[in-house]
Design an enzyme around this catalytic site. Structure first.
Site, mmCIF file in Angstrom:
data_model
loop_
_atom_site.group_PDB
_atom_site.id
_atom_site.type_symbol
_atom_site.label_atom_id
_atom_site.label_comp_id
_atom_site.label_asym_id
_atom_site.label_seq_id
_atom_site.Cartn_x
_atom_site.Cartn_y
_atom_site.Cartn_z
ATOM 1 C CG HIS A 39 -4.226 -6.507 -1.123
ATOM 2 N ND1 HIS A 39 -3.603 -5.667 -0.212
ATOM 3 C CD2 HIS A 39 -3.372 -6.594 -2.173
ATOM 4 C CE1 HIS A 39 -2.441 -5.283 -0.706
ATOM 5 N NE2 HIS A 39 -2.287 -5.831 -1.901
ATOM 6 C CG ASP B 43 -7.020 -3.162 1.256
ATOM 7 O OD1 ASP B 43 -6.409 -3.929 0.488
ATOM 8 O OD2 ASP B 43 -6.579 -2.790 2.355
ATOM 9 C CD GLU C 99 -4.559 -8.972 2.801
ATOM 10 O OE1 GLU C 99 -4.663 -8.053 1.958
ATOM 11 O OE2 GLU C 99 -3.823 -8.905 3.794
ATOM 12 C CG HIS D 138 -2.175 -0.833 0.990
ATOM 13 N ND1 HIS D 138 -3.299 -0.394 0.336
ATOM 14 C CD2 HIS D 138 -2.438 -2.119 1.355
ATOM 15 C CE1 HIS D 138 -4.213 -1.346 0.310
ATOM 16 N NE2 HIS D 138 -3.711 -2.412 0.919
#
Length: 251
Positions: free
Chosen positions: A213, A144, A210, A137
């Protein structure tokens, strides 16, 4: 903590600027980490991405609209300063220990705490300042997000964003979906598959642990897609031209 396999890939930074994500792409507010007191600089906007990543995000939104006019992407988080990554990494460790009745200040719990740190590390990148291993990030290449209806109501995808557990795996409901058609697990799997499809068509890759993500141009993208060299390292400064953003593809 072991490095992720993609951290071994050398970055060829392209110095592309960070730009504002237009409000035509829905974001969940208030921002979740700001609400917890994460150390963003005063006036700093977390809703920014690298320019080419934003183009692809707009394309993903259009891909979704081409399938259904009833749904939209719902952004949860985008660019994240390393200071915020550190805050959230530590916060998640503390909260996970608390939820499991582990006293983080008791040295007799060292083994349990180490296990929690390892588990959290499967979801939260270590807040490294090493230019060779930037948290995704912090590069401005990762986002996300989830799905929402056109009123802004989030769809249930079978697990909360940032949840530490097996339910966060993208394919967690795949097996149940095959065995129990017409179940809520089938709904969860179908929604996750839809999100993955529209993002993949726009050039993004999904984090293996995830469902929420996705990234383009970072080390994870290069490792997952075999597209060559990552072009985004940590973006430590916001461009002075950050207010410049391209017109949305969504009309």
């Amino acid at each position: 903590m072991n490095l992720r396999p993609w951290n071994n890939i050398k970055i060829n930074e392209c110095n592309e600027p960070l730009v504002v994500i237009p409000e035509s792409i829905f974001r969940l507010t208030p921002h979740p980490y700001m609400s917890l007191g994460a150390p963003y600089l005063t006036g700093l906007d977390p809703w920014i991405l690298r320019q080419s990543v934003l183009k692809r995000l707009k394309q993903a939104q259009q891909n979704l609209f081409d399938i259904t006019s009833d749904l939209q992407l719902a952004l949860f988080d985008a660019w994240r300063p390393i200071s915020v990554q550190k805050f959230m990494f530590n916060y998640t460790i503390e909260e996970t220990c608390r939820s499991r009745g582990i006293n983080i200040d008791d040295i007799s719990n060292k083994e349990d705490i180490t296990d929690v740190i390892e588990e959290v590390g499967r979801f939260w990148a270590k807040p490294s300042c090493n230019p060779l291993t930037p948290p995704p990030h912090s590069t401005g290449a990762a986002i996300d997000l989830t799905l929402a209806d056109m009123t802004g109501h989030q769809l249930d995808l079978g697990g909360e964003i940032d949840f530490i557990g097996p339910e966060s795996s993208p394919d967690f409901y795949k097996k149940d979906n095959l065995g129990m058609p017409c179940s809520k697990h089938q709904v969860f799997h179908n929604r996750r598959s839809l999100l993955f499809s529209v993002m993949e068509q726009a050039g993004f890759v999904q984090h293996p642990n995830e469902w929420w993500h996705f990234s383009y141009g970072d080390q994870l993208w290069a490792w997952t897609s075999n597209q060559g060299i990552p072009i985004y390292g940590a973006a430590l400064e916001v461009s002075k031209d950050i207010t410049l953003s391209e017109p949305s593809l969504v009309t």
